[in-house]
Design an enzyme around this catalytic site. Structure first.
Site, PDB file in Angstrom:
ATOM      1  N   LYS A   1      43.583  39.604  37.966  1.00 18.21           N
ATOM      2  CA  LYS A   1      43.949  38.221  38.296  1.00 18.21           C
ATOM      3  C   LYS A   1      44.429  37.532  37.015  1.00 18.21           C
ATOM      4  O   LYS A   1      45.559  37.738  36.597  1.00 18.21           O
ATOM      5  CB  LYS A   1      42.758  37.489  38.926  1.00 18.21           C
ATOM      6  CG  LYS A   1      42.461  37.899  40.365  1.00 18.21           C
ATOM      7  CD  LYS A   1      41.733  39.208  40.456  1.00 18.21           C
ATOM      8  CE  LYS A   1      41.162  39.483  41.830  1.00 18.21           C
ATOM      9  NZ  LYS A   1      40.562  40.826  41.909  1.00 18.21           N
TER      10      LYS A   1
ATOM     11  N   PHE B   1      36.334  43.587  56.388  1.00 16.29           N
ATOM     12  CA  PHE B   1      37.661  42.964  56.472  1.00 16.29           C
ATOM     13  C   PHE B   1      38.779  43.887  55.999  1.00 16.29           C
ATOM     14  O   PHE B   1      39.915  43.765  56.435  1.00 16.29           O
ATOM     15  CB  PHE B   1      37.693  41.652  55.665  1.00 16.29           C
ATOM     16  CG  PHE B   1      37.284  41.829  54.225  1.00 16.29           C
ATOM     17  CD1 PHE B   1      35.939  41.814  53.878  1.00 16.29           C
ATOM     18  CD2 PHE B   1      38.225  42.023  53.239  1.00 16.29           C
ATOM     19  CE1 PHE B   1      35.554  42.003  52.552  1.00 16.29           C
ATOM     20  CE2 PHE B   1      37.851  42.205  51.915  1.00 16.29           C
ATOM     21  CZ  PHE B   1      36.506  42.194  51.572  1.00 16.29           C
TER      22      PHE B   1
ATOM     23  N   TYR C   1      41.048  60.668  25.054  1.00 19.83           N
ATOM     24  CA  TYR C   1      39.879  60.547  25.928  1.00 19.83           C
ATOM     25  C   TYR C   1      38.851  59.598  25.310  1.00 19.83           C
ATOM     26  O   TYR C   1      38.118  58.911  26.022  1.00 19.83           O
ATOM     27  CB  TYR C   1      39.252  61.930  26.165  1.00 19.83           C
ATOM     28  CG  TYR C   1      38.218  61.892  27.263  1.00 19.83           C
ATOM     29  CD1 TYR C   1      38.612  61.880  28.603  1.00 19.83           C
ATOM     30  CD2 TYR C   1      36.852  61.843  26.965  1.00 19.83           C
ATOM     31  CE1 TYR C   1      37.674  61.812  29.612  1.00 19.83           C
ATOM     32  CE2 TYR C   1      35.905  61.773  27.978  1.00 19.83           C
ATOM     33  CZ  TYR C   1      36.319  61.761  29.305  1.00 19.83           C
ATOM     34  OH  TYR C   1      35.394  61.690  30.305  1.00 19.83           O
TER      35      TYR C   1
ATOM     36  N   ASP D   1      31.285  35.066  36.828  1.00 22.33           N
ATOM     37  CA  ASP D   1      32.383  35.869  37.354  1.00 22.33           C
ATOM     38  C   ASP D   1      33.624  35.151  36.851  1.00 22.33           C
ATOM     39  O   ASP D   1      34.028  34.117  37.383  1.00 22.33           O
ATOM     40  CB  ASP D   1      32.345  35.919  38.883  1.00 22.33           C
ATOM     41  CG  ASP D   1      33.539  36.715  39.430  1.00 22.33           C
ATOM     42  OD1 ASP D   1      34.523  36.895  38.677  1.00 22.33           O
ATOM     43  OD2 ASP D   1      33.493  37.134  40.597  1.00 22.33           O
TER      44      ASP D   1
END
Ligand code: PLI
Length: 459
Positions: A260, A451, A74, A217
């Site tokens: 990604k 969407f 944990y 990002d």
């Protein structure tokens, strides 16, 4: 036969997952049942799945081996320590907070770094990024160069920030009203378009003048680095790892979806140099994600993520990755199909406005095109246009983005050039019969990120 522009796959295949094509009649039935929304199709009804490159990557044998040494403690998992040191070495930031995926990192950054009413300018928007900014009182402003909104004009770095737009915003609202600049590398919704080092440096210089922070990002930063190596003077002989590190030296921190360029199926993180922000984010991560030593990921996922990040900067891997996408783009360009040019790092984007000039914007041309591509060929793609852009949070009116695109997203290491040929053939055949594509209208419109779950019927 492939020519020298496109390298063969730099791997051999040791595990396979069969795919199958269902007949046209069944495809007609299931796309209707899915409300003409490709997100609502069952994966088993899809032949070639180009919905997204997010979490759909094929892991290497080393990553699978890493999964077997998952330490599921944990607190203080050894896989976290491996992941943390890998991220610090690759990106050069002082602090790392793990999250379950990219949007978890966006939530933490938005909650800690935005005061209500402050602006969060960015080089175009991403759906979840803007959602979290706005949900925390941020006001988004698009400061990408104009070329990013144009599918035809060539620019080697269509993701660049327009410094005049940033300066104009500073003049208009004052530097203290800007929470931070959000710089995406690459820009997903502009077609996976990269940002140059020159632009990153210039943005840093301007922000330094006013004491404004910059958060990247960095979800597809390795693909961005490949374009820098290929297109920017002085970078041809640098390694991808060196370029990635240099890119991040101009930022105060970053968010990343590991699904990604991290070549994993799940995971993400937030980085920063600021000690206070780190303490705040560490307090919040336990509320929204999990302990600061797993942030919602299992130990085995963290191990696969650490190994995936190291593999992502291998030269032959990233060259093949970007050029396989380009191969599909080049086939479509040669056939006269309108796409976002030049093709970007993770996907080929069809220009639905030029593909379906007979449809009005309110008839959702990209949504209709994606549904019809599935119907014709079993290939699943994704709308990236007016439906994805959603409504203005204040006025309730539809955002009407200049770009109305269908994204053919290539998962990493999953499909071969032969699959790209099949996709190209399907798109070209649909383009020849494009007059038959009918517009759509909403039958169910969710309030947020519509969407994902919206439903439509044909007009
Ligand atoms: O899907 P997440 O929560 O791991 O990451 C969110 C996210 C942040 N930034 C960018 C540029 C993205 O592309 C992104 C997620 N993209 C998805 C799911 C996609 O299909 O492109």
């Amino acid at each position: 036969m492939l020519d020298d522009r496109y390298p063969a796959e730099p791997f051999r295949i040791k595990s396979v997952e069969p795919v199958r094509m269902i007949d046209r009649e069944t495809r007609e039935k299931v796309i209707k049942e899915a409300g003409y929304n490709t997100f609502l199709l069952k994966s088993e009804d899809v032949y070639i799945d180009l919905l997204t490159d997010s979490g759909t990557n094929a892991m290497s044998d080393r990553q699978w081996a890493g999964m077997m040494i998952g330490d599921e403690a944990y607190a203080g998992s050894k896989n976290w320590l491996h992941l943390e040191s890998t991220i610090k070495e690759m990106f050069g930031f002082k602090h790392v907070i793990p999250t379950h995926q990219g949007r978890g990192a966006e939530n933490l950054l938005s909650r800690t770094a935005i005061k209500p009413g402050q602006y969060t300018p960015g080089n175009m928007y991403f759906t979840t990024t803007r959602y979290h900014q706005e949900a925390n009182g941020g006001i988004f402003r698009d400061i990408v160069i104009d070329e990013a909104h144009d599918t035809i004009v060539y620019h080697p770095f269509k993701g660049n920030i327009d410094l005049n737009k940033l300066q104009a915003l500073i003049d208009e609202v004052g530097a203290s009203q800007i929470a931070y600049v959000c710089l995406a590398v690459t820009v997903n919704l502009a077609g996976g378009q990269p940002v140059s080092i020159e632009n990153m440096k210039a943005v840093r210089k301007l922000c330094d003048k006013y004491g404004i922070k910059i958060y990247y990002d960095t979800t597809r930063c390795v693909e961005n680095a490949y374009f820098i190596k290929e297109r920017e003077e002085g970078y041809a002989n640098k390694s991808i790892a060196e370029i990635v590190r240099e890119m991040h030296s101009f930022a105060d921190g970053c968010t990343m979806s590991g699904k990604k360029d991290g070549i994993t199926n799940i995971g993400g993180f937030l980085c920063m140099n600021d000690d206070d922000l780190f303490v705040q984010a560490r307090e919040l991560v336990v509320v929204y994600e999990g302990m600061p030593s797993y942030g919602g990921m299992t130990g085995r996922d963290m191990e696969a993520f650490a190994i995936g990040l190291k593999e992502s900067v291998q030269e032959e891997y990233i060259e093949h990755r970007v050029k396989q996408v380009r191969y599909l783009g080049d086939l479509l360009i040669a056939a006269g199909v309108p796409i976002m040019e030049p093709p970007g790092g993770h996907a080929v984007f069809l220009d639905a406005k030029r593909f379906c000039p007979h449809l009005a914007h309110e008839e959702f041309p990209a949504q209709a095109l994606a549904a019809n591509l599935y119907l014709e060929s079993g290939v699943r793609s994704m709308e990236r246009g007016i439906v994805s852009a959603g409504r203005d949070i204040k006025t309730g009116k539809n955002h009407a983005p200049k770009l109305e695109l269908v994204r053919l997203t290539i998962p990493r290491r999953v499909y071969t050039y032969a699959h790209m040929d099949v996709v190209a053939k399907a798109v070209i055949s649909l383009y020849k019969n494009r007059d038959k594509i009918r517009g759509l209208r909403f039958v169910y419109e969710p309030k947020q990120l519509r969407f994902f779950t919206a439903r439509f019927e044909e007009i």
